[in-house]
Design a protein around this motif. Structure first.
Motif, PDB file in Angstrom:
ATOM      1  N   CYS A 198      17.791   4.064   2.272  1.00  0.00           N
ATOM      2  CA  CYS A 198      17.652   2.742   1.517  1.00  0.00           C
ATOM      3  C   CYS A 198      18.081   2.792   0.101  1.00  0.00           C
ATOM      4  O   CYS A 198      17.493   3.663  -0.650  1.00  0.00           O
ATOM      5  CB  CYS A 198      16.139   2.476   1.621  1.00  0.00           C
ATOM      6  SG  CYS A 198      15.597   0.919   0.749  1.00  0.00           S
ATOM      7  N   CYS A 241      14.813   2.333  -2.212  1.00  0.00           N
ATOM      8  CA  CYS A 241      13.644   3.241  -2.436  1.00  0.00           C
ATOM      9  C   CYS A 241      14.107   4.606  -1.971  1.00  0.00           C
ATOM     10  O   CYS A 241      13.308   5.592  -2.156  1.00  0.00           O
ATOM     11  CB  CYS A 241      12.208   2.887  -1.867  1.00  0.00           C
ATOM     12  SG  CYS A 241      12.278   3.141  -0.271  1.00  0.00           S
ATOM     13  N   CYS A 253       9.971   0.390   2.550  1.00  0.00           N
ATOM     14  CA  CYS A 253       9.937  -0.897   1.631  1.00  0.00           C
ATOM     15  C   CYS A 253      10.237  -1.989   2.473  1.00  0.00           C
ATOM     16  O   CYS A 253      10.093  -3.065   2.132  1.00  0.00           O
ATOM     17  CB  CYS A 253      10.437  -0.709   0.355  1.00  0.00           C
ATOM     18  SG  CYS A 253      12.387  -0.799   0.762  1.00  0.00           S
TER      19      CYS A 253
HETATM   20 ZN   LIG Z   1      13.189   1.309   0.973  1.00  0.00          ZN
END
Ligand SMILES: [Zn+2]
Ligand SMILES: [Zn+2]
Length: 458
Positions: A4, A7, A25
């Motif tokens: 990601c 994050c 997230c």
């Molecule tokens: Zn994430």
């Protein structure tokens, strides 16, 4: 596995949003937004993990380590061996549209329609073992450009004369075909790939490895030339129909032997990944597969019969049979003999047809990829019991006996009763053979794959 950008958590393809979703997230991203041009990546390859089943030799690729827990092809729950590999990059992909929840729902509904299915098939553990697998396909396209000519006639009648006029028809053709699909893997036999088609080809996208995250894939091992002629013939049929069906040519009789059309020019075969939900159910040395089209939900299953459930079902069926038998006994002896001989004849034919179909299937004749490309499966002689081999002879002997009795027409009715009994016993034996062979037909031999692996095929 892709990470990601927000994050750093793992992302996987989310069917509902058709995007990559972060496990942590919950942010979503377009698959194409992830770069594939890492240091070692090339235009026509991508990196992934290849899993190998030590028991059957099946291979599957994917980035998810849960793949290692069991084999989707032979149902073995051994630890699969894994290694990093480079794979040939497909050209296109149809992403999954049916979620796993929808898949298990479709499957449960399918089971409701199979009262004799073994209970283990309804086990939540079996249902949980459905895997989203991309099946490799070759996709063919052809172009037709140029002029065509055909000799044609038109007949009419005037007074006492039949008048035939001769014509030379010609025109220009500009036709193209795309999206003709053939299974590109020997792991999936043709009956599986044919049972889940068609796919809606216009949902196809350019391939990106990110689509595979959270799923698995099988890879091509069939030469694309294998199906090229089949695909060309199909388009030739279409173009030929388009010419003869054209409004300007209505009323003409076109001579099929005197027709020339431009040759099909094949486009380079494209490599496409198409989604299926796949599950293997193993019982002793037989395995059955359940396959669900991951785009349309079209389902297909090998449906074996559970002998215990079948016995209960048969008992219930025995009641009307008993009543029928009573009815038969009230018939005249000769009618009864003829009826039972007809039944013996029919069951024998059904058993023979089924048996020959079974032999074909057991010898792997049902996968063109396997037959045409590798031809490495030696025919296995199927051992069957003495009774099995004897059963058709017995059935035909009973029919012959019945004919003889009717022709001779003996005075005593006992001849007719004995002949009927002979036919009924023969039918019963043929029928048990039909059920047993049905179960062999509805399941598969444990697969044995001997694939060469990914690195040297790239
Ligand atoms: Zn994430
Ligand atoms: Zn296996």
């Amino acid at each position: 596995m892709y990470q990601c950008p927000t994050c750093g958590g793992g992302v996987r393809f989310d069917i509902a949003s058709q995007k990559l979703r972060c496990d942590h997230c919950q942010n979503t991203y377009e698959p194409e937004s992830f770069s594939t041009h890492g240091a070692a990546e090339e235009e026509n390859e991508f990196s992934t993990t290849r899993f190998l089943c030590p028991q059957c030799g099946a291979e599957i690729i994917g980035d998810d380590n849960t793949a290692a827990a069991f084999c989707s092809f032979c149902g073995a729950s051994t630890i699969l061996e894994s290694r990093i590999s480079k794979e040939k990059r497909p050209d296109h992909i149809i992403p999954f549209k049916i979620t796993k929840a929808q898949c298990t729902d479709l499957y449960t509904r399918m089971l409701h329609r199979s009262p004799f299915a073994p209970t283990a098939l309804k086990d939540p553990k079996s249902i949980e073992s459905f895997r989203g697998i991309y099946m490799p396909y070759w996709m063919y396209g052809f172009d037709y450009q140029g002029s065509f000519h055909a000799s044609a006639t038109k007949s009419s009648r005037q007074g006492n004369y039949d008048i035939t006029r001769y014509y030379d028809l010609s025109g220009n053709m500009d036709a193209s075909f795309d999206g003709i699909l053939h299974d590109a893997s020997t792991t999936f036999s043709d009956d599986i790939s044919e049972s889940v088609v068609p796919y809606e080809v216009n949902a196809m996208r350019d391939f990106h490895p990110a689509y595979l995250s959270g799923f698995y894939a099988d890879t091509e091992d069939v030469n694309p030339n294998l199906y090229l002629n089949d695909a060309a013939e199909l388009t030739q049929t279409y173009t030929s129909q388009a010419i003869t069906g054209h409004p300007s040519f209505q009323g003409y009789h076109i001579d099929p032997g005197r027709k020339t059309a431009p040759d099909a020019v094949p486009r380079p075969a494209k490599y496409a990944m198409l989604p299926v939900w796949f599950m293997a159910y193993r019982k002793k040395d037989r395995v059955s597969y359940v396959t669900i089209n991951g785009q349309t939900g079209k389902s297909a299953a090998d449906s074996p019969i559970d002998p215990a459930r079948y016995a209960i079902g048969s008992l219930l069926l025995a009641i009307p049979l008993f009543l029928l038998l009573n009815l038969l006994l009230s018939l005249s002896a000769s009618v009864m003999l003829i009826l039972s001989a007809i039944i013996a004849f029919i069951t024998a034919i059904v058993a023979i047809v089924e048996h020959s179909h079974m032999q074909k299937k057991e010898h792997g004749d049902l996968d063109r990829g396997l037959r045409g490309y590798k031809a490495r499966k030696p025919p296995v002689k199927k051992s069957h019991s003495a009774l099995d081999a004897f059963s058709p002879t017995l059935s035909f002997a009973s029919v012959a006996a019945a004919i003889a009795i009717v022709v001779i027409d003996p005075v005593s009715d006992y001849w007719f009763y004995a002949g009927s009994l002979f036919s009924i016993v023969a039918s019963f034996l043929a029928f048990t053979r039909i059920i047993r062979n049905y179960n062999i037909l509805a399941t598969r031999k444990l697969p044995q794959f001997s694939r060469t692996g990914g690195d040297d095929r790239a």
